[in-house]
Design a protein around this motif. Structure first.
Motif, short mmCIF file in Angstrom:
data_model
loop_
_atom_site.label_atom_id
_atom_site.label_comp_id
_atom_site.label_asym_id
_atom_site.label_seq_id
_atom_site.Cartn_x
_atom_site.Cartn_y
_atom_site.Cartn_z
N ASP A 58 63.01 -19.83 30.73
CA ASP A 58 62.15 -20.88 31.29
C ASP A 58 60.79 -20.85 30.58
OD1 ASP A 58 61.03 -22.85 32.83
OD2 ASP A 58 60.70 -21.56 34.59
N GLN A 64 62.88 -24.53 35.98
CA GLN A 64 64.12 -25.19 35.59
C GLN A 64 64.49 -24.75 34.18
OE1 GLN A 64 65.90 -27.21 37.63
NE2 GLN A 64 64.38 -26.98 39.26
N ILE A 65 65.80 -24.47 33.98
CA ILE A 65 66.26 -24.08 32.66
C ILE A 65 67.05 -25.23 32.05
CG2 ILE A 65 67.64 -22.42 31.34
CD1 ILE A 65 67.16 -20.40 33.54
N GLU A 69 66.05 -25.41 26.18
CA GLU A 69 65.46 -24.07 26.28
C GLU A 69 66.51 -22.99 26.01
OE1 GLU A 69 61.84 -24.53 29.54
OE2 GLU A 69 63.92 -24.50 30.27
#
Length: 370
Positions: A58, A64-65, A69
């Motif tokens: 993150d 939120q991933i 990412e």
């Protein structure tokens, strides 16, 4: 038993529940390893929530991933996973040649998935698998393994105290599979705080059976308790089998949310029995949902393997042993506490308030992730 000691038991209970993090109520931490000895290939799926403990996924801190990412950290993820995974043969440690990399989805969310070709020195055959990811951080983390060979498929579990698996003989037979998943069933029940709290609110009414009546006997209470436990057991055994064998599948996020709500409803029903005083009916109805929660351990492994029925039976029996162990230890305490007026007037309301509040918090938290 003194009144002060009774209050001490309640204080300990409230402290334990209050300090228990939400993670204790969620699906256990698992990785999935699929090893095909015939094709000399291995696939490993690791939950992104687990990888985030080891790799900074993150990057923008928004909790939120994203796929971007994850892809940007592919090299770090690959290095982390491969350092915790080793396949070896008699001739030495085998190499893992990457074939495919990406994201997969299991019942509890997204996983990073990688597929490898196994190259052993001198063309030897792989005979041992070692796995150690997260074992130094989470003693409850497990590597769930499916081994496919010419003779069929088998299941195994890797844990901190058993992180190596001999492949030359497959697994050690059906009894070893049964014993492995029996132990995992006990552990899964004991670490599932939501299931424990549900059992608590199911047996509280038994401890409140009227004094100075024909129901105020150990025999009467045990008969009623047996009926409640049997109804819960039958119900979650049905859905555990249906889900683990991939006959009925429900999203785990929805299941966990409903489980949390069932605890709150059951707790409120003790104080205001709007659903009736037939606790065994409530146990059966909500037990069907809890069975899907138990099945999250087995449901993400391929169904139809040769010893799935054995693993399912062992896991289910392990859950029952854990459940019975809690009842054997917990109900006598509640029975003794019920001799005191302060138990009914203060301790039980306090426990119901904490259980209902905690489960409603879980429900809101889990619903937000749907």
């Amino acid at each position: 038993m003194t009144r002060a000691r009774a209050w001490l038991y309640c204080l300990l209970f409230l402290t334990l529940v209050g300090q228990s993090g939400p993670s204790l109520a969620h699906k256990a931490s698992d990785s999935f390893i699929y090893l095909d000895t015939t094709a000399s290939e291995l696939r490993i799926d690791v939950a992104l929530r687990d990888l985030a403990l080891l790799v900074p996924l993150d990057q923008n801190g928004d909790l939120q991933i994203t796929g971007r990412e994850v892809r940007s950290q592919r090299e770090a993820i690959t290095r982390t996973v491969e350092s915790a995974l080793e396949v070896s043969a008699e001739s030495g440690v085998c190499g893992l040649q990457g074939l495919q990399w990406g994201l997969s989805r299991h019942s509890d969310g997204r996983y990073a998935a990688a597929r490898y070709r196994i190259d052993c020195p001198g063309g030897g055959e792989a005979d041992q698998l070692r796995y150690s990811l997260l074992f130094d951080r989470d003693s409850l983390h497990r590597g769930l393994v499916e081994i496919t060979a010419d003779t069929g498929s088998n299941l195994a579990v890797l844990s901190p105290d058993h992180n190596q698996l001999q492949l030359s003989s497959g697994t050690s037979g059906l009894m070893a599979t049964f014993a492995t998943f029996l132990r995992e069933g006990v552990i899964h029940l004991l670490i599932g705080l939501d299931h424990i709290l549900f059992l608590l609110v199911l047996i509280l009414p038994v401890s409140l059976m009227g004094k100075d009546s024909e129901d105020d006997t150990v025999k009467a209470r045990m008969i009623r308790l047996a009926g409640i436990v049997t109804a819960f057991t039958v119900a979650h055994s049905i859905t555990l089998a249906l889900a683990a064998l991939d006959l009925v599948t429900l999203p785990i996020a929805w299941v966990e949310t409903v489980i949390a709500l069932s605890i709150a409803v059951a707790a409120l029903n003790v104080a205001w029995p709007v659903l009736g005083q037939k606790t065994w009916k409530l146990a059966f109805a909500f037990g069907l949902i809890h069975g899907f929660g138990f099945a999250s351990v087995l449901g993400d492994l391929t169904s139809g393997v040769s010893d799935m029925a054995v693993a399912l039976a062992g896991f289910n029996l392990g859950v029952e042993l854990g459940q019975l162990g809690l009842l054997v230890l917990g109900f006598p305490v509640l029975y003794l506490l019920s001799r005191w007026r302060v138990y009914q007037r203060a301790l039980v309301p306090a426990m119901l308030l904490v259980v209902a509040s905690t489960s409603l918090f879980w429900a809101v938290e889990r619903a937000a992730s749907i």
